[in-house]
Design a protein around this motif. Structure first.
Motif, mmCIF file in Angstrom:
data_model
loop_
_atom_site.group_PDB
_atom_site.id
_atom_site.type_symbol
_atom_site.label_atom_id
_atom_site.label_comp_id
_atom_site.label_asym_id
_atom_site.label_seq_id
_atom_site.Cartn_x
_atom_site.Cartn_y
_atom_site.Cartn_z
ATOM 1 N N GLN A 237 0.822 -1.194 0.000
ATOM 2 C CA GLN A 237 0.000 0.000 0.000
ATOM 3 C C GLN A 237 0.866 1.258 0.000
ATOM 4 O O GLN A 237 0.600 2.205 -0.737
ATOM 5 C CB GLN A 237 -0.956 0.027 1.189
ATOM 6 N N ALA A 238 1.919 1.264 0.814
ATOM 7 C CA ALA A 238 2.803 2.433 0.893
ATOM 8 C C ALA A 238 3.458 2.703 -0.461
ATOM 9 O O ALA A 238 3.545 3.862 -0.904
ATOM 10 C CB ALA A 238 3.853 2.227 1.968
ATOM 11 N N CYS B 48 2.346 1.763 -3.473
ATOM 12 C CA CYS B 48 1.315 2.194 -4.419
ATOM 13 C C CYS B 48 0.881 3.632 -4.131
ATOM 14 O O CYS B 48 0.653 4.409 -5.063
ATOM 15 C CB CYS B 48 0.117 1.250 -4.381
ATOM 16 N N ARG B 49 0.767 3.989 -2.859
ATOM 17 C CA ARG B 49 0.421 5.373 -2.490
ATOM 18 C C ARG B 49 1.486 6.339 -3.013
ATOM 19 O O ARG B 49 1.167 7.385 -3.576
ATOM 20 C CB ARG B 49 0.286 5.523 -0.974
ATOM 21 N N LYS C 78 -5.012 11.994 -7.824
ATOM 22 C CA LYS C 78 -5.768 12.197 -6.583
ATOM 23 C C LYS C 78 -6.871 11.141 -6.529
ATOM 24 O O LYS C 78 -7.128 10.437 -7.501
ATOM 25 C CB LYS C 78 -6.377 13.597 -6.557
ATOM 26 N N SER C 79 -7.543 11.090 -5.383
ATOM 27 C CA SER C 79 -8.685 10.190 -5.246
ATOM 28 C C SER C 79 -9.744 10.845 -4.375
ATOM 29 O O SER C 79 -9.426 11.622 -3.481
ATOM 30 C CB SER C 79 -8.255 8.849 -4.644
ATOM 31 N N SER D 224 -5.039 -0.115 -4.615
ATOM 32 C CA SER D 224 -4.057 -0.484 -3.589
ATOM 33 C C SER D 224 -3.702 0.706 -2.714
ATOM 34 O O SER D 224 -3.525 0.563 -1.500
ATOM 35 C CB SER D 224 -2.788 -1.051 -4.237
ATOM 36 N N ALA D 225 -3.604 1.896 -3.302
ATOM 37 C CA ALA D 225 -3.261 3.103 -2.548
ATOM 38 C C ALA D 225 -4.306 3.423 -1.486
ATOM 39 O O ALA D 225 -3.974 3.930 -0.414
ATOM 40 C CB ALA D 225 -3.079 4.291 -3.485
ATOM 41 N N ILE D 226 -5.583 3.109 -1.774
ATOM 42 C CA ILE D 226 -6.628 3.395 -0.786
ATOM 43 C C ILE D 226 -6.850 2.222 0.167
ATOM 44 O O ILE D 226 -7.762 2.242 0.982
ATOM 45 C CB ILE D 226 -7.960 3.819 -1.448
ATOM 46 N N TYR E 43 1.206 6.433 -6.925
ATOM 47 C CA TYR E 43 -0.058 7.027 -7.369
ATOM 48 C C TYR E 43 -0.129 8.523 -7.043
ATOM 49 O O TYR E 43 -0.440 9.345 -7.910
ATOM 50 C CB TYR E 43 -1.233 6.280 -6.740
ATOM 51 N N TYR E 44 0.161 8.865 -5.773
ATOM 52 C CA TYR E 44 -0.007 10.253 -5.333
ATOM 53 C C TYR E 44 1.216 11.138 -5.597
ATOM 54 O O TYR E 44 1.075 12.281 -6.007
ATOM 55 C CB TYR E 44 -0.343 10.306 -3.840
ATOM 56 N N LYS E 45 2.404 10.632 -5.364
ATOM 57 C CA LYS E 45 3.608 11.473 -5.452
ATOM 58 C C LYS E 45 4.255 11.457 -6.833
ATOM 59 O O LYS E 45 4.588 12.506 -7.374
ATOM 60 C CB LYS E 45 4.646 11.029 -4.401
#
Length: 185
Positions: A3-4, A6-7, A17-18, A49-51, A10-12
């Motif tokens: 998750q970390a 993928c976050r 965004k989500s 996965s990020a969420i 995805y985000y950085k």
């Protein structure tokens, strides 16, 4: 760890965004649109996965050749044999009923090209298993994936499909010209 990572990507890295306000159901169908590019799979898997959620996905069997097949199965891919006369809907319903947790992402267009005649398999699977359909909008223009609406199949497929299509009308796929809602009546 997954998750970390993928976050972070995805985000950085990708700067997406989500907006998520739907519950994390034990079982559900993710109805994701617009689907206009193969990149939707990667962006969608990073998002889910990020969420902190998970989802399998169905893809035509032709994509499951070596070495991609190994990767797609690891990611949760389910090869679809479209030439067989077996009911994929019934197979999925049985699989859902036998599972304690089940999440499956399906693109209703069934293709990356403009298609006003959306496939209804996702609807029949959700109806037969009595699980919610979470509407997931992929918006490349805003670089955001939205999961803010869900519904249960009412049995009135025409009304429900109209409502589902209306939800997706404001989202822009990577190739907007390849996304068509068709008649909304």
């Amino acid at each position: 760890m997954k998750q970390a990572l993928c976050r972070f990507i995805y985000y950085k890295v990708l700067r997406w965004k989500s907006r998520v306000s739907v519950p994390d159901f034990d079982k559900c169908i993710y109805c994701a649109a617009p689907h206009t590019t193969n990149w939707d799979l990667l962006i969608g898997k990073l998002f889910i996965s990020a969420i902190g959620r998970d989802s399998g996905f169905m893809m035509k069997k032709e994509w499951f050749f070596f070495p991609l097949g190994i990767l797609f199965r690891w990611m949760g891919g389910i090869p679809v044999h479209r030439d067989k006369r077996t009911s994929l809907v019934e197979q999925m319903i049985q699989k859902i009923k036998q599972s304690t947790k089940f999440h499956l992402a399906i693109t209703p267009e069934g293709t990356r090209s403009a298609n006003p005649n959306w496939k209804k398999g996702f609807y029949y699977i959700a109806a037969g298993a009595d699980i919610p359909i979470i509407l997931v909008g992929i918006d490349y223009q805003r670089k955001c994936i939205f999961a803010e609406r869900y519904l249960y199949a009412s049995g009135d497929i025409e009304t429900d499909m109209r409502e589902i299509k209306l939800y997706f009308r404001h989202f822009k796929g990577r190739h907007p010209e390849k996304f068509e809602l068709g008649e909304l009546g």
